[in-house]
Structure formats: structure tokens, C-alpha cells
Design an enzyme around this catalytic site. Sequence first.
Site, PDB file in Angstrom:
ATOM      1  CG  LEU A  36      -1.390   0.903   1.933  1.00  0.00           C
ATOM      2  CD1 LEU A  36      -3.286   0.899   2.537  1.00  0.00           C
ATOM      3  CD2 LEU A  36      -0.797   2.166   2.529  1.00  0.00           C
ATOM      4  CG  ASN A  37       2.385   3.722  -3.126  1.00  0.00           C
ATOM      5  OD1 ASN A  37       1.267   2.397  -3.878  1.00  0.00           O
ATOM      6  ND2 ASN A  37       2.242   4.297  -3.672  1.00  0.00           N
ATOM      7  CG  ASP A  38       0.880   8.075  -2.514  1.00  0.00           C
ATOM      8  OD1 ASP A  38       1.929   7.545  -2.345  1.00  0.00           O
ATOM      9  OD2 ASP A  38       0.893   9.015  -4.284  1.00  0.00           O
ATOM     10  CD  GLN A  54      -0.840   4.265  -6.678  1.00  0.00           C
ATOM     11  OE1 GLN A  54      -0.144   5.052  -7.072  1.00  0.00           O
ATOM     12  NE2 GLN A  54      -2.568   5.253  -6.750  1.00  0.00           N
ATOM     13  CE1 TYR A  97       1.882   3.698 -11.193  1.00  0.00           C
ATOM     14  CE2 TYR A  97       3.539   5.360 -10.118  1.00  0.00           C
ATOM     15  CZ  TYR A  97       2.587   4.231 -10.973  1.00  0.00           C
ATOM     16  OH  TYR A  97       4.586   3.548 -10.948  1.00  0.00           O
ATOM     17  CB  SER A  98      -2.340   9.197  -6.696  1.00  0.00           C
ATOM     18  OG  SER A  98      -0.462   8.705  -5.563  1.00  0.00           O
ATOM     19  NE  ARG A 170       4.454  11.089  -9.385  1.00  0.00           N
ATOM     20  CZ  ARG A 170       5.827  11.238 -10.352  1.00  0.00           C
ATOM     21  NH1 ARG A 170       5.774  11.268 -11.564  1.00  0.00           N
ATOM     22  NH2 ARG A 170       6.851  11.501  -9.212  1.00  0.00           N
ATOM     23  CG  ASP A 171       0.642  12.535  -7.869  1.00  0.00           C
ATOM     24  OD1 ASP A 171       0.214  11.622  -8.160  1.00  0.00           O
ATOM     25  OD2 ASP A 171       1.666  12.992  -7.173  1.00  0.00           O
ATOM     26  CD  GLU A 233       5.902  11.942  -5.799  1.00  0.00           C
ATOM     27  OE1 GLU A 233       5.987  11.325  -6.854  1.00  0.00           O
ATOM     28  OE2 GLU A 233       6.567  11.518  -5.050  1.00  0.00           O
TER      29      GLU A 233
END
Length: 509
Positions: A36-38, A54, A97-98, A170-171, A233
Site C-alpha cells: 500500500l502507498n498513497d 495505491q 497512479y494517485s 501527476r496526482d 508530488e
Amino acid sequence: MTEDLSALAKDAVAASRAASDPDYPVFHVAPPVGRLNDPNGLLVDGGTYHVFYQFTPLHPHRKLVYWGHTSSTDLARWEHHAPAVVPDSPYDANGAYSGNAIVLEGAELPAAPASAPYQLFFTGNLKDPVTGERTASQNLVTSRDLVTFTKWEGNPLIPTHAPGYTAHYRDPQVFRDPDAPGQFRMLLGVQRQDETGAALLYRSTDLLSWDLEGELTFPDAGGAFERFGYMWECPGIVRLTDELTGEDWDVLIWCPQGISPQAEGYENVFACTYTVGHLVGTELRDCDGTFHEVDRGFEFYAPQAFARRPSEPGAVTLVGWLGNAGEDDQPSVSTGGWVHALSVPRRLSLRGGRLVQRPVLELGEGASTSCLSGSVLTAGATPVPELSGSRSWQLRVEGPQAGGPAPTWGVRIGTADCHVDVTIEDGSLVVDRSTSRYTQHGARRVVTLPPGADSVLEVLHDRSVTEIVSADGETVFALRSFVTPGTSGVSLLSSGGAQMRVVSLQARD
């Protein structure tokens, strides 16, 4: 034959041993399997909180990044669902992605994409298998019920980066423009061609066609953020009211990679910072260039606030990733096949221009009050009997009153041989995990507290995750705390026979 990525994730979850791992947290969000991340797409739907994140279910064998999905009605018990976004399209073949979510209602709905109330935005990542060249695009997923999720047939909404910027683009954070009804804005983290970080703003009236407005600038900051790291980010803007003045401010929270300020802190792989001002167009005015870390702990990154319907307003509530880039070799990978967790939700405010974060957690009945006198720090510790068999708990402790020599006081999590010490020493918060099972990004850290803010500690411990709150939420500190499995009780520490009072405690297991 096309690979069924949804089935791969489902099979990985079904075969998971994470839930039986004694380090697996009870009230923090952790992956059902893998990495797991963001946090992504956080939203409130009536009385239910939805957290997307994520998710790499086949970690460490394959880097297929999905959006995982979990929900809760009390922010303490979380139910996992099937992944919401699967990287199975040409524009996200190397990862979904995020991004974030927005919840629509009323007159917004008929004109919304797919007439769906839930709009989720994410960055699609694609790499050329020969050259390695990256293409980053911004994309949309819609849902009518938060059970079925559909990628927009017109994806990508923004197919590539704008001229003057690299593919580090991104993001997205999409939000309503509070000063222009019926209009939406998108904030993106980007890298300029000269390899400096920035953020861009886009504008839309239909959530599908996006016009580039320009870079976010800081006209009153004296150039403080013009060359501030090499990539920004996970930028996000939230509006908060200062508790002291009653004034509303726009708070920019973001992760500038590669900054090296000459100040205490910023020891993590990448920093997570905030600054305050007033957003007017593409300018964050009244921002003097001052910035601070969001969390002073060993592991914290990429936080995001929950989106809400306009008819269901509530406190701005934030969740962060309790991890660092490239630091996946944690004990839980071998013992349970999972790694990383998210923070407990934190209710945000401002006080004198400083961010205040207060955990939102109610574990249930079991509060207790007692007065204990701890031992000399070098000689041992006084156990808290009510938590002797608990591995997940919330504890609030008052230290010695002001006056006289300043003693050292605090708590020990774990056993004499394998523990984390959280102490107040000479006006500083000291966190020492040097005897624990995980010290990859530092074993000891010292944080200077605001004057007069060293009398109360709140500690939330959840098997292998710990969050510390001091100064009534102005100082927060998150860390991974792998102590001896199954024995993470707590003891009070003090020097000079100083009195400590347990104000409240709650145990979960």
C-alpha cells in the site's frame, strides 16, 4: 489471451496471510495483501467513509499498481472491497497512479459524466518497453454506487504533459471553485524542463474538457518556492479557519522532492510540507514563504483530505501514507506478505497560522483514569495494568506541572529488550526506536515543541503503527513501531519521581 488483472488481485487477496500476522493493525488501514502507498480518492458518502489507495497486490513479484478500496462507518473498523481501478487500459498499463475524488449532487448530476455522483480522477502511467520513455495522462473513473467503477470512454482527459514540463506530471486534485459556481479546478504536481518542481492549475465546467490556467505562483513569498525541489508530488489545497483570528486561509499541502532547508526536521526520504495564503486565480497571495512539515515522524507522505457533498459539510479530515519511497523491506513482508499502512484520520484546523491535526478515533468503551508515579528512566518503567494484554490502544497522559527542574517523562511501548520510547525531555519530543525490529529510516529523532506545550502526550498504538500527538495537535509524529509481536503493552517512564496522570485510555484487543 488478455490477462485478467482483476482475477489476479482477487486470487492474491484470497491467498493472503496478512490478517493472521501479529503485526497487522486493527484500526489503521493496511493492505489485504501486498503493498500500500498513497491514499487516493478519499470521500464521505452519508455516514460512510471511503478510502482508496495505491495498491500493489502482487508485491514484490510484480509492480501492478491498482486503486485499492476500503470503507468504514466509524473510522476504526475497515472493510476491504475489490479494487476500484485496475491498470488494464493502454494509458495506465504501468499503473493507475494517485488522484482524488469529488462527490456531485443536485443540479450538478444531470450534466456530470455518466450522470454519476462519484467522480474519481487518477494519473495513468505508461512506459515504452524499449526506450523507457514515460507518458503520464490524467483520467476519469465514474461510479453510481461505489460498488461498480467505470473508466470514462473518452480517457485520457489530459493525454500528456504541457510544453515546458517533463512527463513527471501527476496526482490530480479536482475541487469546486468556491469563487466561481459551476466551475471546477484541477491541481497537478509537475516538473519543469529545467528539473525544478511546480504545480499547475486547470479549469473545467464539465469535468471532461480541461483548460490550462498556468502555474501556481506565490507573489508575496520572495521567491521561496521558485526552485523548491526537483518535483512536486500530491499537491492539495484545503480551506481552514484560524482558531485564534477567525480568518479563512487556503492551505497548500504538498510533497516537494529534493528540498534541503536549513532547519530542524526534513530527515525523511522526501518531505511533506504546508504553507498558507489566499488562492486568487493562480496566485497564492499573502504567503510569505514560510513552510512547515506536516508530520515530524519517521514515516509520513502524500496526505489527502476527504471530499464531501456540499449538502453534507464537515470538518476537513486528512489521511496520510505512513511510509517512505523505496523503504519496503519491513518485517511484515516476510511474516505476513504485506507492507505499509495509512494514518488514522486527522481533523484539521489552523492556530496562529500553524496546522493543527487532531486524530479522529473512538475505539469504544473502556476509559480509565489513574495517577501513577514512574521510576527513574534508567532503572525501569511502571506498567499500565489496564493495557497489559493489549496490542492496540489509545492513551492520553499528563506530565508534571510547570515549575521546578524539568524531568524526563513519557511512555515505553513493548518490552525491555524490544521497545519504542516516547519521552518529553527539556521541551522536546524524543522518539527512540533503536531497540525495535525496524530502524531503516532512523532510530532516534528529537522534535522541539512549542513553548509551554510539553505537558500532555496522546499516543495511538496499533500493533506495528504508532502516532503521537502533542501541543494539542500542533506537533504530530507517525512511525512504524515493530516491537516484540504480541507483547506491545505500555509503561510510564519518568525521572526524579515525577507524577504522571493517565487522563484516558482505550484498548481495542
